[in-house]
Design a protein around this motif. Structure first.
Motif, mmCIF file in Angstrom:
data_model
loop_
_atom_site.group_PDB
_atom_site.id
_atom_site.type_symbol
_atom_site.label_atom_id
_atom_site.label_comp_id
_atom_site.label_asym_id
_atom_site.label_seq_id
_atom_site.Cartn_x
_atom_site.Cartn_y
_atom_site.Cartn_z
ATOM 1 N N LEU A 142 0.804 -1.211 0.000
ATOM 2 C CA LEU A 142 0.000 0.000 0.000
ATOM 3 C C LEU A 142 0.846 1.273 0.000
ATOM 4 O O LEU A 142 0.301 2.379 -0.101
ATOM 5 C CB LEU A 142 -0.937 0.010 1.214
ATOM 6 N N GLY A 143 2.144 1.121 0.131
ATOM 7 C CA GLY A 143 3.026 2.286 0.096
ATOM 8 C C GLY A 143 2.799 3.248 1.244
ATOM 9 O O GLY A 143 2.932 4.465 1.078
ATOM 10 N N LEU A 144 2.474 2.738 2.410
ATOM 11 C CA LEU A 144 2.192 3.575 3.564
ATOM 12 C C LEU A 144 3.478 3.926 4.307
ATOM 13 O O LEU A 144 4.430 3.149 4.340
ATOM 14 C CB LEU A 144 1.229 2.860 4.514
ATOM 15 N N SER A 145 3.479 5.076 4.938
ATOM 16 C CA SER A 145 4.600 5.459 5.781
ATOM 17 C C SER A 145 4.408 4.863 7.165
ATOM 18 O O SER A 145 3.285 4.520 7.554
ATOM 19 C CB SER A 145 4.703 6.980 5.869
ATOM 20 N N PRO A 146 5.484 4.746 7.960
ATOM 21 C CA PRO A 146 5.341 4.179 9.306
ATOM 22 C C PRO A 146 4.335 4.975 10.143
ATOM 23 O O PRO A 146 4.276 6.193 10.088
ATOM 24 C CB PRO A 146 6.756 4.310 9.881
ATOM 25 N N GLY A 147 3.529 4.260 10.908
ATOM 26 C CA GLY A 147 2.583 4.905 11.800
ATOM 27 C C GLY A 147 1.387 5.525 11.124
ATOM 28 O O GLY A 147 0.731 6.391 11.700
ATOM 29 N N GLN A 148 1.045 5.099 9.922
ATOM 30 C CA GLN A 148 -0.032 5.757 9.179
ATOM 31 C C GLN A 148 -1.406 5.150 9.439
ATOM 32 O O GLN A 148 -2.422 5.780 9.148
ATOM 33 C CB GLN A 148 0.269 5.715 7.678
ATOM 34 N N PRO A 170 -5.206 -1.232 7.749
ATOM 35 C CA PRO A 170 -4.426 -0.444 6.780
ATOM 36 C C PRO A 170 -5.140 0.827 6.337
ATOM 37 O O PRO A 170 -6.320 0.800 5.959
ATOM 38 C CB PRO A 170 -4.242 -1.413 5.608
ATOM 39 N N GLN A 171 -4.410 1.940 6.410
ATOM 40 C CA GLN A 171 -4.982 3.219 6.013
ATOM 41 C C GLN A 171 -5.242 3.249 4.510
ATOM 42 O O GLN A 171 -4.395 2.871 3.714
ATOM 43 C CB GLN A 171 -4.031 4.361 6.381
ATOM 44 N N GLU A 172 -6.432 3.673 4.136
ATOM 45 C CA GLU A 172 -6.829 3.820 2.740
ATOM 46 C C GLU A 172 -7.681 5.070 2.621
ATOM 47 O O GLU A 172 -8.226 5.560 3.616
ATOM 48 C CB GLU A 172 -7.639 2.616 2.266
ATOM 49 N N ALA A 173 -7.820 5.564 1.412
ATOM 50 C CA ALA A 173 -8.661 6.740 1.198
ATOM 51 C C ALA A 173 -10.094 6.466 1.639
ATOM 52 O O ALA A 173 -10.807 7.378 2.082
ATOM 53 C CB ALA A 173 -8.623 7.152 -0.275
#
Length: 414
Positions: free
Chosen positions: A316-322, A339-342
């Protein structure tokens, strides 16, 4: 075929027609009948068995268990229905990472959630907040599994309904009493807005009482007999009042987390049990939201906002802590990353309770709607439990409050 699949097919059947989408109206018309069938399907496992535990780590800073031996769980078979994100979710029975020595697991994405199988629980697969009901007056119930408050965009209260063990919703009238003013009055929230406080602590752990903070008091509604009472709280803050596992009320104050707040029973008598508030501290160094939930085996689950440097799914290409996450203090401890998503809402995923000694019930709020999902701790097993429908995202908001659910075994259902 599941209720969710049937609804998808209903939408598809009208998608090509040059006419308004009547699928939702047709679906809602059959909602009451479906809930009765769903309730009867699980009626054999619904009981008055509750989970016992001490007061947990932290109450909600913002908005704002006694059991018999559980039945044997069986491993579900995975659905192969395609999802918006492509392949359906396929979990694996080993951690996806670790954080400070704690195993980390990644929950399905929003698009993958609809590929999960359903599992039989005390909750119906569809909870339709717009379905017609006869209200508590015409159809009384002594206990509720959950309570739902629907608010308008301006924060004003639209409706409150309780969900009975029969899978049906009943409206609760907070309006004018026959011989006096409204049963519940608006109060100032922490931002200064005047509104009725209907939060995650609304329903008691036993499911027998509803609680509504007031200025200088707490209004308590007993479902059995539909009886209102008032607890005088003096000058103590009531906005963040919450329940102990024994249906006592704690006037917790987030501005004074180390203080010893007053505790009352539902009759308004002070409670002085030693250690009643000893555990009102977060398990991890992060910001909690929602209420903590204790399982029959003693495990505690608490939802946390993003910020902690827990491992994220690399795809998902997330940054740490997202991402938001749920921490579980158990043997062993575990972390579930959402997982953070729009599509995901802020503070998307409150812990809602436990369906078994190791099966966590949690919310998933997104642009796709409001779902209740289940996770078997320490495995890649996830299930769908309920879709909460019948409200208008963008125009309305839903706050859910849960009693401790009867402990049941989990299994996949078709």
């Amino acid at each position: 075929m599941t209720d969710h699949q049937l609804r998808d097919l209903l939408h598809e059947s009208v998608a090509d027609a040059a006419m308004p989408d009547v699928a939702d109206r047709a679906w809602e018309a059959g909602g009451r009948r479906r809930r009765r069938r769903a309730a009867s399907a699980v009626g054999g496992v619904v009981s008055v068995v509750l989970v016992v535990g001490g007061l947990a780590w932290a109450v909600d800073h913002r908005e704002g268990n006694r059991s018999a031996a559980p039945t044997q769980s069986t491993k579900p078979t995975r659905s192969t229905k395609p999802t918006q994100s492509g392949a359906p979710y396929t979990g694996r029975n080993q951690p996806d990472g670790s954080y400070r020595g704690t195993s980390v697991w990644w929950a399905p994405s929003v698009g993958q959630e609809s590929s999960l199988p359903y599992t039989a629980t005390p909750l119906p697969t569809t909870i339709d907040l717009a379905s017609p009901d006869s209200g508590l007056v015409g159809d009384p119930v002594s206990r509720a599994l959950a309570a739902f408050a629907v608010t308008r965009a301006d924060g004003s209260l639209y409706s409150i309904r309780v969900l009975g063990a029969d899978g049906l919703l009943r409206g609760v009238d907070l309006g004018t009493a026959p011989d006096g003013p409204a049963q519940v009055q608006p109060m100032r929230d922490p931002e200064g807005n005047l509104r009725i406080r209907a939060g995650e602590s609304m329903l008691s752990p036993s499911g027998e009482y509803l609680m509504f903070p007031q200025d200088g008091s707490i209004r308590v509604f007993r479902l059995k007999g539909q009886q209102w009472s008032t607890i005088d709280t003096g000058s103590h803050s009531t906005w963040d009042a919450t329940w102990t596992p024994d249906d006592d009320i704690v006037l917790w104050d987030p501005a004074r987390p180390d203080a010893h707040p007053p505790v009352y029973d539902v009759r308004g008598r002070p409670v002085t049990r030693a250690g009643a508030t000893d555990d009102l501290n977060p398990r991890w160094d992060s910001d909690p939201y929602g209420l903590p939930r204790r399982s029959a085996s003693g495990s505690l689950a608490q939802s946390y906002t993003s910020g902690a440097d827990v491992p994220q799914p690399p795809s998902l290409g997330l940054s740490p802590g997202q991402s938001d996450w749920i921490g579980i203090a158990s043997a062993p401890d575990a972390i579930l990353v959402l997982p953070q998503e729009a599509a995901r809402q802020k503070q998307c995923c409150e812990a809602a309770g436990w369906l078994d000694r190791d099966v966590l019930l949690y919310e998933s709020r997104s642009s796709e709607g409001f779902r209740l999902l289940a996770w078997q701790q320490g495995t890649g097993n996830f299930w769908q439990v309920s879709d909460v429908v019948g409200w208008r995202p963008g125009y309305q908001s839903v706050v859910a409050s849960y009693a401790r659910l009867p402990v049941v075994g989990t299994r996949a259902v078709s």
